[in-house]
Design an enzyme around this catalytic site. Structure first.
Site, short mmCIF file in Angstrom:
data_model
loop_
_atom_site.label_atom_id
_atom_site.label_comp_id
_atom_site.label_asym_id
_atom_site.label_seq_id
_atom_site.Cartn_x
_atom_site.Cartn_y
_atom_site.Cartn_z
N HIS A 1 0.82 -1.22 0.00
CA HIS A 1 0.00 0.00 0.00
C HIS A 1 0.85 1.27 0.00
O HIS A 1 0.31 2.37 -0.20
CB HIS A 1 -0.93 0.03 1.22
CG HIS A 1 -1.97 -1.04 1.22
ND1 HIS A 1 -2.83 -1.23 0.15
CD2 HIS A 1 -2.30 -1.99 2.13
CE1 HIS A 1 -3.64 -2.25 0.42
NE2 HIS A 1 -3.33 -2.73 1.60
N ASP B 1 -2.40 -10.72 -2.45
CA ASP B 1 -3.00 -10.20 -1.22
C ASP B 1 -4.44 -9.80 -1.52
O ASP B 1 -4.75 -9.36 -2.63
CB ASP B 1 -2.19 -8.98 -0.75
CG ASP B 1 -2.61 -8.47 0.62
OD1 ASP B 1 -1.90 -8.76 1.59
OD2 ASP B 1 -3.66 -7.79 0.71
N HIS C 1 -6.12 -7.36 -0.60
CA HIS C 1 -6.28 -5.92 -0.84
C HIS C 1 -5.48 -5.53 -2.09
O HIS C 1 -4.44 -6.10 -2.37
CB HIS C 1 -5.77 -5.13 0.37
CG HIS C 1 -6.45 -5.49 1.65
ND1 HIS C 1 -5.93 -6.41 2.54
CD2 HIS C 1 -7.64 -5.08 2.16
CE1 HIS C 1 -6.76 -6.54 3.57
NE2 HIS C 1 -7.81 -5.76 3.36
N ASP D 1 -4.31 -12.98 3.18
CA ASP D 1 -5.58 -12.55 3.76
C ASP D 1 -6.78 -12.83 2.86
O ASP D 1 -7.91 -12.45 3.19
CB ASP D 1 -5.53 -11.07 4.18
CG ASP D 1 -4.83 -10.18 3.18
OD1 ASP D 1 -4.52 -10.65 2.06
OD2 ASP D 1 -4.55 -9.01 3.51
ZN LIG Z 1 -4.00 -7.31 2.60
#
Ligand SMILES: [Zn+2]
Length: 309
Positions: A125, A162, A164, A246
Site C-alpha cells: 500500500h 494479497d 487488498h 488474507d
Molecule cells: Zn491485505
C-alpha cells in the site's frame, strides 16, 4: 538449488496499537511454522539493513527523511489512520527492504533458486510519497527496481495475491512499461483502487478484482485467464510475489474464501512461468494475512511449493 528464507528480529519490534491486526505475533507464528522439519532444507539468513539508496529507488529522499524524523523515541506516533510508528518501526521497515533486496541479490546471482522474505511491516500500500495501510516502504517495488538497476533485468513482473489491492505498487509503476503489476483482490474493499479498467499508461497494470464470497474456483479462474497469460507474455527476467495470505477464508479483514492449497497452486503456476522465462527466479515477499492459523498454514503451503519447484 535452494530456497532462501530471510527474516530479522526487528520485524518483532515494530509495534502497533492494541487490537491492531498487523501485529508481531504474525511473524512469531510464521517463524515457528518454518522451524518445522519439513523446512529443514531452507537456507536461512538475517536481513541486512537497507541503505537509503535502496529505499530511494522508489521513494523520494524527502519522504524517507520525513519518516525518519517522525520516528518516536517512546510510544506510538500515528502516520495515518491505520499506520503507526513505534521506536522499532523504522528499523523493521529498513530490514524489510533489506530482505527484499538481498533476496534479489541472491536470486539474480544464482546463489538461491528462489527466496521468501518473512518480514513485517508489509509494503504494497505504500505509494511513492505516502505511507498507508500498515505500510511504509514498498519492498516489492524496490526489489523490482533493484533487479533492474543492479542486475540489468529488463522486465520484472510483480504478482500480488494479497486480498487488498496494491495501490502503492500500481502507483509507482503506472507509467513504467518495464514492470508488469498484476493483482487479484477483493473489490470493493480497502483501499478502493484496482478496477479492471485501471491498466496503466502502457497497459502493464493488470487488475483482476474478485467479489466478496468468491472462493478457490473464481480465484483460480481469474489467475488462469487474466493474470498468468499476461505474466507469461511479458517474458519477465524476474518474478516477484506480493504474498499476502488474507484471501484465506479465515481472515478477519476480507471475504474471499481461499484455502491454503490455493497458494501452493498459484505459486506453482508462477514458478512454471519463471522456469520458462526467468531461469526460475522468484522472490516472494510477505504482505498481509491476519488470522494466525490461516497465516501459518498458508505460509507453509507457499514455501513448500517454492522448495519443491
Ligand atoms: Zn491485505
Amino acid at each position: 538449488m535452494t530456497t532462501l528464507l530471510i527474516t530479522h528480529p526487528a520485524s518483532l519490534r515494530h509495534l502497533t496499537p492494541p487490537g491492531h491486526p498487523e501485529r508481531p505475533d504474525r511473524i512469531r507464528v510464521v517463524e515457528q511454522t518454518l522451524e518445522d522439519e519439513r523446512f529443514a532444507h531452507l537456507a536461512r539468513v538475517e536481513a541486512p539493513r537497507a541503505d537509503l539508496d535502496l529505499v530511494t529507488l522508489c521513494h523520494p529522499r524527502q519522504f524517507v527523511e520525513a519518516l525518519i524524523a517522525a520516528s518516536p523515541v517512546t510510544g506510538l506516533v500515528e502516520i495515518e489512520a491505520d499506520t503507526t510508528m513505534s521506536p522499532g518501526s523504522l528499523e523493521a521497515a529498513l530490514r524489510g527492504v533489506g530482505a527484499a533486496t538481498h533476496a534479489v541479490d541472491e536470486v539474480m546471482q544464482g546463489k538461491a533458486r528462489n527466496a521468501f522474505c518473512a518480514t513485517r511491516p508489509p509494503g504494497h500500500h505504500a505509494e511513492s510519497v505516502k505511507a498507508m495501510g500498515f505500510c511504509f516502504f514498498n519492498q516489492a517495488a524496490i526489489a523490482a527496481r533493484h533487479a533492474q538497476k543492479a542486475y540489468g533485468a529488463e522486465r520484472v513482473a510483480i504478482i500480488d495475491w494479497d486480498v487488498h489491492h496494491g495501490n502503492g505498487t500500481q502507483e509507482i509503476f503506472w507509467n513504467d512499461p518495464s514492470v508488469l503489476y498484476a493483482s487479484t483482490h477483493e473489490m470493493p474493499l480497502y483501499p478502493g483502487t484496482g478496477a479492471a479498467s485501471e491498466r496503466g499508461e502502457h497497459g502493464t497494470i493488470v487488475n483482476a478484482p474478485l467479489r466478496a464470497g468468491d472462493g478457490s474456483d473464481t480465484f483460480r479462474d481469474a489467475f488462469e485467464t487474466a493474470v498468468l497469460p499476461r505474466v507469461d507474455a511479458f517474458q519477465p527476467d524476474l518474478v516477484i510475489i506480493s504474498a499476502g495470505f488474507d484471501a484465506h477464508w479465515r481472515d478477519p479483514l476480507a471475504n474471499i474464501n481461499l484455502v491454503e492449497s490455493d497458494f501452493a497452486w498459484a505459486t506453482q503456476k508462477l514458478m512454471a512461468i519463471a522456469d520458462r522465462r526467468a531461469e526460475g527466479r522468484v522472490v516472494s515477499i510477505l504482505e498481509g494475512g491476519y488470522d494466525l492459523e490461516a497465516l501459518s498454514k498458508s505460509t507453509a503451503s507457499h514455501v513448500l511449493a517454492l522448495m519443491r519447484g
